[in-house]
Scaffold this motif. Structure first.
Motif, PDB file in Angstrom:
ATOM      1  N   LYS A 282       0.791  -1.226   0.000  1.00  0.00           N
ATOM      2  CA  LYS A 282       0.000   0.000   0.000  1.00  0.00           C
ATOM      3  C   LYS A 282       0.830   1.286   0.000  1.00  0.00           C
ATOM      4  CE  LYS A 282      -3.734  -2.311   2.546  1.00  0.00           C
ATOM      5  NZ  LYS A 282      -4.533  -2.316   3.796  1.00  0.00           N
ATOM      6  N   GLU A 283       2.024   1.257   0.577  1.00  0.00           N
ATOM      7  CA  GLU A 283       2.795   2.487   0.685  1.00  0.00           C
ATOM      8  C   GLU A 283       3.309   2.919  -0.685  1.00  0.00           C
ATOM      9  OE1 GLU A 283       3.507   4.408   3.352  1.00  0.00           O
ATOM     10  OE2 GLU A 283       2.287   3.174   4.686  1.00  0.00           O
ATOM     11  N   LYS A 284       3.258   4.241  -0.953  1.00  0.00           N
ATOM     12  CA  LYS A 284       3.816   4.762  -2.200  1.00  0.00           C
ATOM     13  C   LYS A 284       5.320   4.517  -2.249  1.00  0.00           C
ATOM     14  CE  LYS A 284       0.351   8.385  -2.924  1.00  0.00           C
ATOM     15  NZ  LYS A 284       0.109   9.837  -3.064  1.00  0.00           N
ATOM     16  N   LYS A 285       5.955   4.644  -1.068  1.00  0.00           N
ATOM     17  CA  LYS A 285       7.377   4.337  -0.971  1.00  0.00           C
ATOM     18  C   LYS A 285       7.552   3.310   0.139  1.00  0.00           C
ATOM     19  CE  LYS A 285      11.948   6.313  -1.012  1.00  0.00           C
ATOM     20  NZ  LYS A 285      12.757   7.544  -1.052  1.00  0.00           N
ATOM     21  N   PRO A 286       7.665   2.021  -0.201  1.00  0.00           N
ATOM     22  CA  PRO A 286       7.746   0.973   0.813  1.00  0.00           C
ATOM     23  C   PRO A 286       8.968   1.150   1.707  1.00  0.00           C
ATOM     24  CG  PRO A 286       7.336   0.053  -1.367  1.00  0.00           C
ATOM     25  CD  PRO A 286       7.684   1.489  -1.562  1.00  0.00           C
ATOM     26  N   GLN A 324      14.846  -3.922  -0.266  1.00  0.00           N
ATOM     27  CA  GLN A 324      14.672  -3.552  -1.670  1.00  0.00           C
ATOM     28  C   GLN A 324      15.852  -3.930  -2.559  1.00  0.00           C
ATOM     29  OE1 GLN A 324      13.665   0.614  -1.869  1.00  0.00           O
ATOM     30  NE2 GLN A 324      11.930   0.421  -0.495  1.00  0.00           N
TER      31      GLN A 324
END
Length: 456
Positions: A282-286, A324
């Motif tokens: 859900k986060e725009k920037k995980p 990431q």
């Protein structure tokens, strides 16, 4: 007095200290005491002339022993209004304004400051060049010398057509993928010679320019990127990475991602699996990494495991907490005075490094076995690799004063933070030759505890 000073200067430890001092200078290009000749060389060979310019072969050559490039990004500024007609083996990230050149097909790039990246593997033959198409990966010279060079071919227009009228590209930059390298200006040097396929004849470039790019950890990373924790069979004590080794953790303990001071990154608790899955979706920037007391993306654990009559053994575990990044072709460099008696690594490939020539042999480089553990996966159950290492004993062997632990550790060419030596596990009753049933019992208990804690 003069003789003593000269002896000190020749000492490898003096070189290490000087290297660390240079690292601490703001903005300084780092002198690497373990790899003093390591650099990236950019060689630009003009191999033919065209109607309005030339065709050149550009080589990015890595002579760094243990520092590779994950994904190169080469940039420069044109001296006037040069354009790139075509490229093989690489591509410019932007076409730029080509309205002055209404051709069909249009130029590959008309940007005044082009940025060049490698192609992905599997390109059609007509788009390839030698040593290309690895997504920008350039291996460390000691790890994989055959893949320590990347090459592309470029046809330049709107420039001079003789070796006295062309202009040299300016302000070279090299990213991997971020900053870290400082490049010299391209300079004209003796033309490169190329042997024919049968080796009976040589040709040479019309013009050759060279530049060198030096790495600085201080420029590449605002904070350290790795740390070391330690333990030993003779003590139940596990010495963790120092608090705030790479950054300080957020004070909040609420579920979900937490911002890291001074960065645009967030972290999440390792045991908050539900919040992690929600954030990744859900986060725009995980979140970038797991929240820990040391906040290091990579942790190396050194466990002094066994003490035999003629040998001693240690275990190295590398844990990736980065959510990431997969580390392809990772490597680990370790300094320890007993590497002169190194015997075997059980799950890693090993190569001795001799940065001081014949003065000392206290440095070794480790990397993964191809197709087995040469990729360090991002944080999670598969995000660790490990191997045991075996050493023969000599008269210098001791377990006193932390001798069994490394003095310096580098991950992918970056220096890692070690614990304070005063915190190292102490020998019971001051013994330096602990072994037998008690040692075996303590070893078993500590190894079990290490296996539980080394995941994060």
């Amino acid at each position: 007095m003069a003789g003593s000073f000269c002896h000190l200067v020749r000492s490898p430890w003096f070189l290490v200290v000087i290297g660390l001092v240079v690292v601490s200078l703001p903005g300084a290009v780092t002198y690497d005491a373990l790899d003093p000749d390591g650099k990236i060389m950019i060689r630009w060979d003009i191999i033919s002339w065209t109607g309005d310019g030339y065709t050149a072969t550009v080589n990015i050559i890595n002579t760094q022993q243990y520092r590779g490039i994950r994904s190169y990004r080469l940039g420069w500024k044109w001296a006037k209004k040069e354009i790139i007609w075509t490229m093989q083996g690489a591509q410019a990230t932007e076409q730029g304004d080509c309205t002055r050149h209404p051709t069909n097909p249009p130029p590959h790039s008309c940007s005044l400051t082009p940025a060049i990246i490698d192609l992905l593997p599997g390109q059609p033959y007509n788009l390839q060049s030698a040593n290309c198409c690895r997504d920008g990966v350039i291996a460390a010279a000691a790890l994989d010398p055959k893949n320590s060079v990347s090459t592309f071919q470029i046809t330049v227009g709107n420039t001079g057509v003789t070796n006295t009228t062309i202009n040299i590209p300016q302000k070279l930059t090299l990213g991997s993928p971020g900053p870290g390298y400082t490049c010299s200006a391209l300079k004209k040097v003796t033309q490169t010679k190329f042997p024919s396929s049968d080796g009976k004849r040589t040709t040479q470039a019309y013009v050759t320019w060279n530049a060198t790019c030096q790495y600085s950890q201080n420029i590449a990373h605002p904070a350290p990127v790795c740390c070391v924790s330690i333990s030993a069979f003779y003590s139940p004590k596990i010495v963790p990475c120092p608090d705030c080794a790479c950054n300080c953790p957020p004070k909040s303990t609420t579920p979900g991602p937490h911002a890291l001071a001074g960065t645009d990154q967030t972290c999440i608790a390792p045991n908050d699996q539900q919040a992690l899955q929600n954030a990744l979706l859900k986060e725009k920037k995980p979140p970038s990494l797991f929240c820990t007391k040391d906040m290091c993306p990579v942790k190396i654990h050194w466990h002094l495991k066994e003490n035999y009559k003629q040998y001693w053994r240690a275990k190295m575990t590398i844990t990736n907490r980065n959510l990431q990044v997969n580390y392809t072709n990772w490597n680990l460099v370790v300094q320890h005075p007993n590497f002169v008696n190194f015997t075997r690594a059980f799950s890693f490939t090993e190569k001795s490094l001799t940065p001081y020539g014949d003065i000392a042999n206290d440095t070794a480089m480790f990397w993964g076995v191809k197709y087995y553990n040469d990729m360090l996966m991002q944080a999670g159950p598969e995000g660790n690799v490990q191997s045991e290492v075996l050493f023969a004993k000599d008269s210098t062997f001791t377990l006193r004063n932390g001798w069994g632990f490394p003095s310096h550790v580098y991950f992918n060419g970056d220096l890692c933070i070690l614990p304070d030596p005063s915190d190292y596990p102490s020998l019971p009753n001051g013994s330096s030759k602990l072994r037998g049933g008690l040692a075996l019992l303590v070893c078993t208990l500590v190894s079990f505890a290490v296996s539980l804690t080394s995941l994060f």
